[in-house]
Design a protein around this motif. Structure first.
Motif, mmCIF file in Angstrom:
data_model
loop_
_atom_site.group_PDB
_atom_site.id
_atom_site.type_symbol
_atom_site.label_atom_id
_atom_site.label_comp_id
_atom_site.label_asym_id
_atom_site.label_seq_id
_atom_site.Cartn_x
_atom_site.Cartn_y
_atom_site.Cartn_z
ATOM 1 N N SER A 56 76.178 -27.502 9.107
ATOM 2 C CA SER A 56 75.328 -27.635 10.299
ATOM 3 C C SER A 56 76.001 -28.563 11.297
ATOM 4 O O SER A 56 76.572 -29.588 10.919
ATOM 5 C CB SER A 56 73.959 -28.187 9.916
ATOM 6 O OG SER A 56 73.294 -27.313 9.028
ATOM 7 N N THR A 57 75.917 -28.200 12.564
ATOM 8 C CA THR A 57 76.619 -28.955 13.599
ATOM 9 C C THR A 57 75.664 -29.480 14.657
ATOM 10 O O THR A 57 74.567 -28.937 14.861
ATOM 11 C CB THR A 57 77.687 -28.091 14.280
ATOM 12 O OG1 THR A 57 77.059 -26.952 14.870
ATOM 13 C CG2 THR A 57 78.735 -27.620 13.279
ATOM 14 N N ASN A 58 76.097 -30.525 15.328
ATOM 15 C CA ASN A 58 75.366 -31.034 16.484
ATOM 16 C C ASN A 58 76.382 -31.577 17.473
ATOM 17 O O ASN A 58 77.477 -32.002 17.083
ATOM 18 C CB ASN A 58 74.356 -32.106 16.089
ATOM 19 C CG ASN A 58 74.992 -33.319 15.461
ATOM 20 O OD1 ASN A 58 75.367 -33.301 14.309
ATOM 21 N ND2 ASN A 58 75.120 -34.392 16.237
ATOM 22 N N TYR A 59 76.019 -31.529 18.749
ATOM 23 C CA TYR A 59 76.944 -31.899 19.817
ATOM 24 C C TYR A 59 76.245 -32.755 20.862
ATOM 25 O O TYR A 59 75.052 -32.608 21.120
ATOM 26 C CB TYR A 59 77.490 -30.647 20.515
ATOM 27 C CG TYR A 59 78.297 -29.752 19.630
ATOM 28 C CD1 TYR A 59 77.709 -28.697 18.938
ATOM 29 C CD2 TYR A 59 79.668 -29.957 19.469
ATOM 30 C CE1 TYR A 59 78.458 -27.874 18.109
ATOM 31 C CE2 TYR A 59 80.419 -29.136 18.656
ATOM 32 C CZ TYR A 59 79.809 -28.097 17.976
ATOM 33 O OH TYR A 59 80.554 -27.286 17.155
ATOM 34 N N ALA A 60 77.015 -33.608 21.499
ATOM 35 C CA ALA A 60 76.531 -34.291 22.686
ATOM 36 C C ALA A 60 76.355 -33.256 23.791
ATOM 37 O O ALA A 60 77.115 -32.277 23.878
ATOM 38 C CB ALA A 60 77.539 -35.357 23.128
ATOM 39 N N ASP A 61 75.374 -33.472 24.638
ATOM 40 C CA ASP A 61 75.113 -32.520 25.719
ATOM 41 C C ASP A 61 76.343 -32.326 26.605
ATOM 42 O O ASP A 61 76.597 -31.237 27.110
ATOM 43 C CB ASP A 61 73.934 -32.998 26.567
ATOM 44 C CG ASP A 61 72.611 -32.850 25.850
ATOM 45 O OD1 ASP A 61 71.639 -33.502 26.278
ATOM 46 O OD2 ASP A 61 72.541 -32.103 24.848
ATOM 47 N N SER A 62 77.103 -33.382 26.770
ATOM 48 C CA SER A 62 78.248 -33.342 27.676
ATOM 49 C C SER A 62 79.373 -32.434 27.190
ATOM 50 O O SER A 62 80.250 -32.062 27.975
ATOM 51 C CB SER A 62 78.799 -34.755 27.909
ATOM 52 O OG SER A 62 79.192 -35.334 26.673
ATOM 53 N N VAL A 63 79.355 -32.068 25.907
ATOM 54 C CA VAL A 63 80.460 -31.251 25.378
ATOM 55 C C VAL A 63 79.996 -29.901 24.851
ATOM 56 O O VAL A 63 80.822 -29.089 24.427
ATOM 57 C CB VAL A 63 81.233 -31.998 24.264
ATOM 58 C CG1 VAL A 63 81.705 -33.359 24.760
ATOM 59 C CG2 VAL A 63 80.400 -32.130 22.999
ATOM 60 N N LYS A 64 78.699 -29.664 24.884
ATOM 61 C CA LYS A 64 78.181 -28.390 24.368
ATOM 62 C C LYS A 64 78.799 -27.221 25.122
ATOM 63 O O LYS A 64 78.891 -27.243 26.343
ATOM 64 C CB LYS A 64 76.660 -28.350 24.501
ATOM 65 C CG LYS A 64 75.925 -29.102 23.421
ATOM 66 C CD LYS A 64 74.421 -28.997 23.602
ATOM 67 C CE LYS A 64 73.693 -29.799 22.540
ATOM 68 N NZ LYS A 64 72.225 -29.787 22.750
ATOM 69 N N GLY A 65 79.213 -26.226 24.364
ATOM 70 C CA GLY A 65 79.829 -25.056 24.959
ATOM 71 C C GLY A 65 81.312 -25.203 25.204
ATOM 72 O O GLY A 65 81.993 -24.218 25.507
ATOM 73 N N PHE A 67 83.289 -27.875 23.196
ATOM 74 C CA PHE A 67 83.876 -28.409 21.970
ATOM 75 C C PHE A 67 83.276 -27.694 20.762
ATOM 76 O O PHE A 67 82.098 -27.361 20.752
ATOM 77 C CB PHE A 67 83.592 -29.906 21.830
ATOM 78 C CG PHE A 67 84.323 -30.797 22.796
ATOM 79 C CD1 PHE A 67 84.973 -30.290 23.922
ATOM 80 C CD2 PHE A 67 84.356 -32.168 22.591
ATOM 81 C CE1 PHE A 67 85.636 -31.112 24.809
ATOM 82 C CE2 PHE A 67 85.013 -33.015 23.463
ATOM 83 C CZ PHE A 67 85.650 -32.481 24.582
ATOM 84 N N THR A 68 84.090 -27.514 19.749
ATOM 85 C CA THR A 68 83.637 -26.916 18.494
ATOM 86 C C THR A 68 84.158 -27.745 17.327
ATOM 87 O O THR A 68 85.370 -27.933 17.198
ATOM 88 C CB THR A 68 84.130 -25.477 18.348
ATOM 89 O OG1 THR A 68 83.677 -24.693 19.463
ATOM 90 C CG2 THR A 68 83.594 -24.857 17.059
ATOM 91 N N ILE A 69 83.230 -28.219 16.506
ATOM 92 C CA ILE A 69 83.611 -28.983 15.328
ATOM 93 C C ILE A 69 83.610 -28.067 14.117
ATOM 94 O O ILE A 69 82.770 -27.170 14.003
ATOM 95 C CB ILE A 69 82.667 -30.195 15.116
ATOM 96 C CG1 ILE A 69 83.195 -31.112 14.015
ATOM 97 C CG2 ILE A 69 81.243 -29.743 14.822
ATOM 98 C CD1 ILE A 69 82.424 -32.436 13.917
ATOM 99 N N SER A 70 84.551 -28.276 13.224
ATOM 100 C CA SER A 70 84.612 -27.478 11.995
ATOM 101 C C SER A 70 85.224 -28.349 10.900
ATOM 102 O O SER A 70 85.778 -29.403 11.180
ATOM 103 C CB SER A 70 85.436 -26.205 12.208
ATOM 104 O OG SER A 70 86.766 -26.523 12.580
#
Length: 121
Positions: A56-65, A67-70
């Motif tokens: 499960s992933t979560n992102y800061a609003d500033s990087v959504k769309g 950045f991709t974490i894996s």
């Protein structure tokens, strides 16, 4: 002890891409959540992205769309962040962090040493 080693930082033009890697090694029974943070000059460290042991992933609003974490648990206990469409405001030192369950069944958070990302306009 556990070591986190980051790599992949550098200088890139706005709109470009970078992929950061963070490899964990040492006394690891299980890696739980792993996260990327960043700290720009004069600013507080902020969470960029996180990924649980289940993916499960979560992102800061500033990087959504952008950045991709894996993570790759099977081979190298490594977490990645793919950073696309980079902006000058993404310039910062990027740190990875990991919650590690050791063989004594204690959980400790560890940090990497940081890697510089600079985005030129």
């Amino acid at each position: 002890q556990v070591q986190l080693v980051e790599s992949g930082g550098g200088l890139v033009q706005a709109g470009g891409s970078l992929r950061l890697s963070c490899a964990a090694s040492g006394s690891i029974f299980r890696l739980n959540a792993m996260r990327w943070y960043r700290q720009a000059p004069g600013k507080q460290r902020e969470l960029v992205a996180g990924i649980s042991s289940g993916g499960s992933t979560n992102y800061a609003d500033s990087v959504k769309g952008r950045f991709t974490i894996s993570r790759d648990n099977a081979k190298k206990n490594t977490v990645y962040v793919q950073m696309n469409s980079l902006k000058p405001e993404d310039t910062a030192v990027y740190y990875c962090a990991a919650d590690v369950l050791d063989y004594g069944l204690s959980t400790t958070s560890y940090w990497g040493q940081g890697t510089q990302v600079t985005v030129s306009s």
